[in-house]
Design an enzyme around this catalytic site. Sequence first.
Site, PDB file in Angstrom:
ATOM      1  N   TRP A 136       9.686  36.322  83.330  1.00 22.34           N
ATOM      2  CA  TRP A 136      11.004  37.369  83.309  1.00 22.34           C
ATOM      3  C   TRP A 136      10.795  38.173  82.192  1.00 22.34           C
TER       4      TRP A 136
ATOM      5  N   LEU B 130      15.532  38.981  68.466  1.00 26.38           N
ATOM      6  CA  LEU B 130      16.709  38.873  69.617  1.00 26.38           C
ATOM      7  C   LEU B 130      18.001  39.511  68.876  1.00 26.38           C
TER       8      LEU B 130
ATOM      9  N   ARG C  84      18.144  51.252  79.501  1.00 28.08           N
ATOM     10  CA  ARG C  84      18.201  50.747  78.106  1.00 28.08           C
ATOM     11  C   ARG C  84      17.452  49.536  77.650  1.00 28.08           C
TER      12      ARG C  84
ATOM     13  N   GLU D  92      19.078  37.791  76.903  1.00 26.91           N
ATOM     14  CA  GLU D  92      19.486  37.817  75.508  1.00 26.91           C
ATOM     15  C   GLU D  92      20.258  36.754  75.079  1.00 26.91           C
TER      16      GLU D  92
ATOM     17  N   ILE E 230      38.142  48.828  93.602  1.00 22.54           N
ATOM     18  CA  ILE E 230      38.624  49.890  93.680  1.00 22.54           C
ATOM     19  C   ILE E 230      38.201  51.158  94.594  1.00 22.54           C
ATOM     20  N   LEU E 231      36.783  50.876  94.823  1.00 17.15           N
ATOM     21  CA  LEU E 231      36.102  52.074  95.582  1.00 17.15           C
ATOM     22  C   LEU E 231      36.181  51.597  96.938  1.00 17.15           C
TER      23      LEU E 231
ATOM     24  N   GLU F 160       9.921  31.232  79.238  1.00 19.37           N
ATOM     25  CA  GLU F 160       8.929  30.373  79.966  1.00 19.37           C
ATOM     26  C   GLU F 160       9.472  29.961  81.365  1.00 19.37           C
TER      27      GLU F 160
ATOM     28  N   GLN G 292      51.258  51.732  91.052  1.00 23.13           N
ATOM     29  CA  GLN G 292      51.159  51.155  89.888  1.00 23.13           C
ATOM     30  C   GLN G 292      50.187  49.930  89.885  1.00 23.13           C
TER      31      GLN G 292
ATOM     32  N   GLY H 257      14.156  28.794  78.967  1.00 21.55           N
ATOM     33  CA  GLY H 257      15.065  30.063  79.103  1.00 21.55           C
ATOM     34  C   GLY H 257      15.826  30.009  77.937  1.00 21.55           C
TER      35      GLY H 257
HETATM   36  P1  TGC Z   1      17.524  26.534  65.334  1.00 25.09           P
HETATM   37  O1  TGC Z   1      16.935  25.162  65.260  1.00 25.09           O
HETATM   38  O2  TGC Z   1      18.949  26.699  65.284  1.00 25.09           O
HETATM   39  O3  TGC Z   1      16.913  27.520  64.463  1.00 25.09           O
HETATM   40  C1  TGC Z   1      15.288  27.673  64.705  1.00 25.09           C
HETATM   41  C2  TGC Z   1      14.940  28.515  63.800  1.00 25.09           C
HETATM   42  O4  TGC Z   1      15.296  29.871  63.887  1.00 25.09           O
HETATM   43  C3  TGC Z   1      16.408  30.294  63.048  1.00 25.09           C
HETATM   44  N1  TGC Z   1      17.289  30.832  63.540  1.00 25.09           N
HETATM   45  C4  TGC Z   1      17.678  32.357  63.629  1.00 25.09           C
HETATM   46  N2  TGC Z   1      17.116  33.326  62.902  1.00 25.09           N
HETATM   47  C5  TGC Z   1      17.272  34.559  62.919  1.00 25.09           C
HETATM   48  N3  TGC Z   1      18.314  34.915  63.998  1.00 25.09           N
HETATM   49  C6  TGC Z   1      18.912  34.079  64.811  1.00 25.09           C
HETATM   50  N4  TGC Z   1      20.032  34.276  65.407  1.00 25.09           N
HETATM   51  C7  TGC Z   1      18.729  32.541  64.495  1.00 25.09           C
HETATM   52  N5  TGC Z   1      18.868  31.367  65.014  1.00 25.09           N
HETATM   53  C8  TGC Z   1      18.419  30.578  64.339  1.00 25.09           C
HETATM   54  C9  TGC Z   1      16.768  29.106  62.095  1.00 25.09           C
HETATM   55  O5  TGC Z   1      17.316  29.433  60.794  1.00 25.09           O
HETATM   56  C10 TGC Z   1      15.594  28.416  62.344  1.00 25.09           C
HETATM   57  O6  TGC Z   1      14.461  28.996  61.264  1.00 25.09           O
HETATM   58  P2  TGC Z   1      13.784  27.925  60.299  1.00 25.09           P
HETATM   59  O7  TGC Z   1      12.813  29.115  59.628  1.00 25.09           O
HETATM   60  O8  TGC Z   1      14.464  27.043  59.442  1.00 25.09           O
HETATM   61  O9  TGC Z   1      12.788  27.018  61.453  1.00 25.09           O
HETATM   62  O10 TGC Z   1      17.165  26.858  67.140  1.00 25.09           O
HETATM   63  P3  TGC Z   1      17.668  26.125  68.166  1.00 25.09           P
HETATM   64  O11 TGC Z   1      16.412  25.653  68.953  1.00 25.09           O
HETATM   65  O12 TGC Z   1      18.811  24.879  67.768  1.00 25.09           O
HETATM   66  O13 TGC Z   1      18.172  27.267  69.155  1.00 25.09           O
HETATM   67  C11 TGC Z   1      19.408  27.857  69.115  1.00 25.09           C
HETATM   68  C12 TGC Z   1      19.727  28.867  70.026  1.00 25.09           C
HETATM   69  C13 TGC Z   1      20.153  28.150  71.466  1.00 25.09           C
HETATM   70  C14 TGC Z   1      20.811  29.578  69.742  1.00 25.09           C
HETATM   71  C15 TGC Z   1      18.527  29.787  70.530  1.00 25.09           C
HETATM   72  O14 TGC Z   1      17.520  28.987  70.964  1.00 25.09           O
HETATM   73  C16 TGC Z   1      18.968  30.659  71.390  1.00 25.09           C
HETATM   74  O15 TGC Z   1      19.404  31.762  70.998  1.00 25.09           O
HETATM   75  N6  TGC Z   1      18.599  30.696  72.691  1.00 25.09           N
HETATM   76  C17 TGC Z   1      18.668  31.861  73.680  1.00 25.09           C
HETATM   77  C18 TGC Z   1      17.142  32.238  74.033  1.00 25.09           C
HETATM   78  C19 TGC Z   1      17.217  33.692  74.236  1.00 25.09           C
HETATM   79  O16 TGC Z   1      18.220  34.442  74.105  1.00 25.09           O
HETATM   80  N7  TGC Z   1      16.419  34.274  75.110  1.00 25.09           N
HETATM   81  C20 TGC Z   1      16.142  35.735  75.070  1.00 25.09           C
HETATM   82  C21 TGC Z   1      14.718  35.975  75.579  1.00 25.09           C
HETATM   83  S1  TGC Z   1      14.250  37.835  75.425  1.00 25.09           S
HETATM   84  C22 TGC Z   1      15.049  38.691  76.411  1.00 25.09           C
HETATM   85  O17 TGC Z   1      16.037  38.176  77.055  1.00 25.09           O
HETATM   86  C23 TGC Z   1      14.962  40.072  76.731  1.00 25.09           C
HETATM   87  S2  TGC Z   1      15.810  40.855  77.795  1.00 25.09           S
HETATM   88  C24 TGC Z   1      15.255  42.231  78.076  1.00 25.09           C
HETATM   89  C25 TGC Z   1      16.310  43.268  77.161  1.00 25.09           C
HETATM   90  O18 TGC Z   1      16.582  42.880  75.957  1.00 25.09           O
HETATM   91  O19 TGC Z   1      16.590  44.463  77.599  1.00 25.09           O
HETATM   92  P1  FAD Z   2      18.638  28.515  81.750  1.00 22.53           P
HETATM   93  O1  FAD Z   2      18.206  28.494  80.447  1.00 22.53           O
HETATM   94  O2  FAD Z   2      17.803  27.729  82.860  1.00 22.53           O
HETATM   95  O3  FAD Z   2      20.294  28.469  82.016  1.00 22.53           O
HETATM   96  C1  FAD Z   2      20.902  28.440  83.485  1.00 22.53           C
HETATM   97  C2  FAD Z   2      22.240  28.241  83.039  1.00 22.53           C
HETATM   98  O4  FAD Z   2      22.578  27.042  82.485  1.00 22.53           O
HETATM   99  C3  FAD Z   2      22.838  29.427  82.298  1.00 22.53           C
HETATM  100  O5  FAD Z   2      24.134  29.573  82.959  1.00 22.53           O
HETATM  101  C4  FAD Z   2      23.063  28.860  80.852  1.00 22.53           C
HETATM  102  O6  FAD Z   2      23.847  29.456  80.074  1.00 22.53           O
HETATM  103  C5  FAD Z   2      23.378  27.136  81.419  1.00 22.53           C
HETATM  104  N1  FAD Z   2      23.009  26.351  80.105  1.00 22.53           N
HETATM  105  C6  FAD Z   2      21.609  26.254  79.738  1.00 22.53           C
HETATM  106  N2  FAD Z   2      21.952  25.164  78.460  1.00 22.53           N
HETATM  107  C7  FAD Z   2      22.982  25.049  78.400  1.00 22.53           C
HETATM  108  C8  FAD Z   2      23.536  24.084  77.536  1.00 22.53           C
HETATM  109  N3  FAD Z   2      23.291  23.592  76.463  1.00 22.53           N
HETATM  110  N4  FAD Z   2      25.176  23.843  77.641  1.00 22.53           N
HETATM  111  C9  FAD Z   2      25.791  24.686  78.463  1.00 22.53           C
HETATM  112  N5  FAD Z   2      24.982  25.513  79.509  1.00 22.53           N
HETATM  113  C10 FAD Z   2      23.846  25.588  79.198  1.00 22.53           C
HETATM  114  N6  FAD Z   2      12.669  36.923  78.447  1.00 22.53           N
HETATM  115  C11 FAD Z   2      11.887  37.369  77.437  1.00 22.53           C
HETATM  116  O7  FAD Z   2      11.213  36.541  76.625  1.00 22.53           O
HETATM  117  N7  FAD Z   2      11.574  38.611  77.480  1.00 22.53           N
HETATM  118  C12 FAD Z   2      12.029  39.687  78.270  1.00 22.53           C
HETATM  119  O8  FAD Z   2      11.564  40.921  78.122  1.00 22.53           O
HETATM  120  C13 FAD Z   2      13.061  38.976  79.437  1.00 22.53           C
HETATM  121  N8  FAD Z   2      13.455  39.962  80.110  1.00 22.53           N
HETATM  122  C14 FAD Z   2      14.271  39.799  81.138  1.00 22.53           C
HETATM  123  C15 FAD Z   2      14.555  40.308  82.209  1.00 22.53           C
HETATM  124  C16 FAD Z   2      15.504  40.047  83.216  1.00 22.53           C
HETATM  125  C17 FAD Z   2      15.766  41.043  84.136  1.00 22.53           C
HETATM  126  C18 FAD Z   2      15.927  38.641  83.083  1.00 22.53           C
HETATM  127  C19 FAD Z   2      16.944  38.385  84.181  1.00 22.53           C
HETATM  128  C20 FAD Z   2      15.768  37.948  82.203  1.00 22.53           C
HETATM  129  C21 FAD Z   2      14.885  38.278  81.166  1.00 22.53           C
HETATM  130  N9  FAD Z   2      14.214  37.349  80.300  1.00 22.53           N
HETATM  131  C22 FAD Z   2      13.516  37.784  79.183  1.00 22.53           C
HETATM  132  C23 FAD Z   2      14.548  35.958  80.249  1.00 22.53           C
HETATM  133  C24 FAD Z   2      16.057  35.766  79.762  1.00 22.53           C
HETATM  134  O9  FAD Z   2      15.968  35.827  78.327  1.00 22.53           O
HETATM  135  C25 FAD Z   2      16.492  34.325  80.215  1.00 22.53           C
HETATM  136  O10 FAD Z   2      16.602  34.385  81.716  1.00 22.53           O
HETATM  137  C26 FAD Z   2      17.552  33.595  79.372  1.00 22.53           C
HETATM  138  O11 FAD Z   2      17.391  33.345  78.092  1.00 22.53           O
HETATM  139  C27 FAD Z   2      18.125  32.408  80.286  1.00 22.53           C
HETATM  140  O12 FAD Z   2      17.115  31.400  80.501  1.00 22.53           O
HETATM  141  P2  FAD Z   2      17.014  30.903  82.028  1.00 22.53           P
HETATM  142  O13 FAD Z   2      16.987  32.205  83.088  1.00 22.53           O
HETATM  143  O14 FAD Z   2      15.963  30.062  82.032  1.00 22.53           O
HETATM  144  O15 FAD Z   2      18.224  29.982  82.187  1.00 22.53           O
END
Ligand code: TGC
Ligand code: FAD
Length: 391
Positions: A169, A246, A97, A370, A344-345, A140, A286, A144
């Site tokens: 990552w 995202l 997925r 994510e 369970i296993l 980075e 149960q 994260g």
């Molecule tokens: P903030 O200052 O609130 O917003 C910055 C700009 O972004 C806009 N925005 C959004 N737009 C679309 N969708 C959303 N969910 C949005 N949230 C915010 C916002 O309107 C603003 O736009 P503009 O044009 O006015 O500048 O942002 P913040 O820095 O306070 O961050 C909010 C927070 C913590 C929720 C966000 O940074 C966050 O979601 N952090 C988590 C990072 C994350 O999820 N990383 C994932 C990396 S990719 C991955 O993990 C792939 S895994 C592989 C797989 O999927 O299988």
């Molecule tokens: P951190 O941000 O350092 O967080 C560590 C812990 O602290 C977590 O429990 C978090 O919830 C907690 N924490 C952080 N901030 C706060 C706060 N303000 N308050 C309370 N708790 C907090 N990224 C990409 O860009 N592209 C990809 O394709 C991708 N693929 C991935 C595949 C795998 C297998 C994995 C494991 C990760 C992947 N990622 C990818 C990265 C992923 O999105 C990050 O790992 C994730 O966003 C968390 O960042 P971090 O690992 O740096 O943890």
Amino acid sequence: MTSVAQSVEELFGVDALLSDEEQGMRDVVRKFVDKRIKPEIADWFERGELPVRELARELGSLGVLGMHLDGYGCAGTSAVSYGLACIELEAGDSGIRSLVSVQGSLAMKAIHAFGSEEQKQEWLPDMASGEVIGCFGLTEPDFGSNPAGMRTNAKRDGDDWILNGTKMWITNGDVAGVAVVWARTDEGVRGFIVPSETSGFTANPIHHKLSLRASVTSELVLDNVRLPAESVLPGVSSLRGPLTCLNEARFGILFGTLGAARDCLESAISYGIDRVQFDKPIASYQLTQKKYADMALEWGKGMLLALHLGRLKDQGVLRPEQVSVGKLNNARAALDIARQCRGILGANGVTLEYPVIRHMNNLESVFTYEGTNEMHTLVVGEALTGIAAYR
Ligand code: TGC
Ligand code: FAD
């Protein structure tokens, strides 16, 4: 192995909520997973290897890469259909997925939503067919959960851009033909299309994972990568760009996790019917039935939530905080279900002879990527209170 008397889908009457077309599409993906993924997956997981290029082409032929996008070789299905496909793919393995999520909802979505017409024509058809694999570099080493702090930067040099930084990552990184890389510029956060053969770009595999072993994860290094002006995605210059992508991937995950959980549950029920202790099947006790019932309730609630959110998305009214509700609930529920089923296993639960510990370990990554459990909690907290508590 004994099959379950009634599946969780039957218990909740899920089919009655799906159109014939949606059921048909789901069944096609389920059949692919049963034939192509399930017989091989334990071995791929154990070896930490996935035939990504081969699978990408097969998934392209199946029509699931970027299936919810319109045009450019994409199928243009409903959001619910995409979600149902994610369930079936993740019932095989979260790594499969992930391959599909990163390709369609992150890399292709970025180009589809923010790219120029030329960029879309150049990349999307080959990505939809699986000929070209994409990755998405946001995270980075030091940033994260807080991508706003990113250090990767792009500076103008005449008409060109010069990129420097490290992404960590990154799913599909070292098998990708193209990377969508997000970088800080004087104009805000911008997305760049980086072909993998570009000088100064390297992708290094990350080893020793005990989760998502059937998925490629990499570090991307950008060392004075020179790109022509037309490499930048023209449609966005803030964090809104990557966060929009995202939302799409999180939507797939809130469905997908239900597939991993369903596979665990089916495995634990059929195991419990077969496994005799104290002269009776453990499924007849149960305490065990309470576990099954509680897990089925959580699965069913998660499924109803996913379908509700999917219908909202198809109406064009789904909001990001609602996606967070789904990702938060369903990733958490799936991981809890996988852990219960593992118990369970008994001792058999710790081997790859059964799918449960593989799903359980995978779901640890899904819980983190994510947006972690905590990030989505804070998004929901902000939606309820109006107070952002991330910083
Ligand atoms: P903030 O200052 O609130 O917003 C910055 C700009 O972004 C806009 N925005 C959004 N737009 C679309 N969708 C959303 N969910 C949005 N949230 C915010 C916002 O309107 C603003 O736009 P503009 O044009 O006015 O500048 O942002 P913040 O820095 O306070 O961050 C909010 C927070 C913590 C929720 C966000 O940074 C966050 O979601 N952090 C988590 C990072 C994350 O999820 N990383 C994932 C990396 S990719 C991955 O993990 C792939 S895994 C592989 C797989 O999927 O299988
Ligand atoms: P951190 O941000 O350092 O967080 C560590 C812990 O602290 C977590 O429990 C978090 O919830 C907690 N924490 C952080 N901030 C706060 C706060 N303000 N308050 C309370 N708790 C907090 N990224 C990409 O860009 N592209 C990809 O394709 C991708 N693929 C991935 C595949 C795998 C297998 C994995 C494991 C990760 C992947 N990622 C990818 C990265 C992923 O999105 C990050 O790992 C994730 O966003 C968390 O960042 P971090 O690992 O740096 O943890």
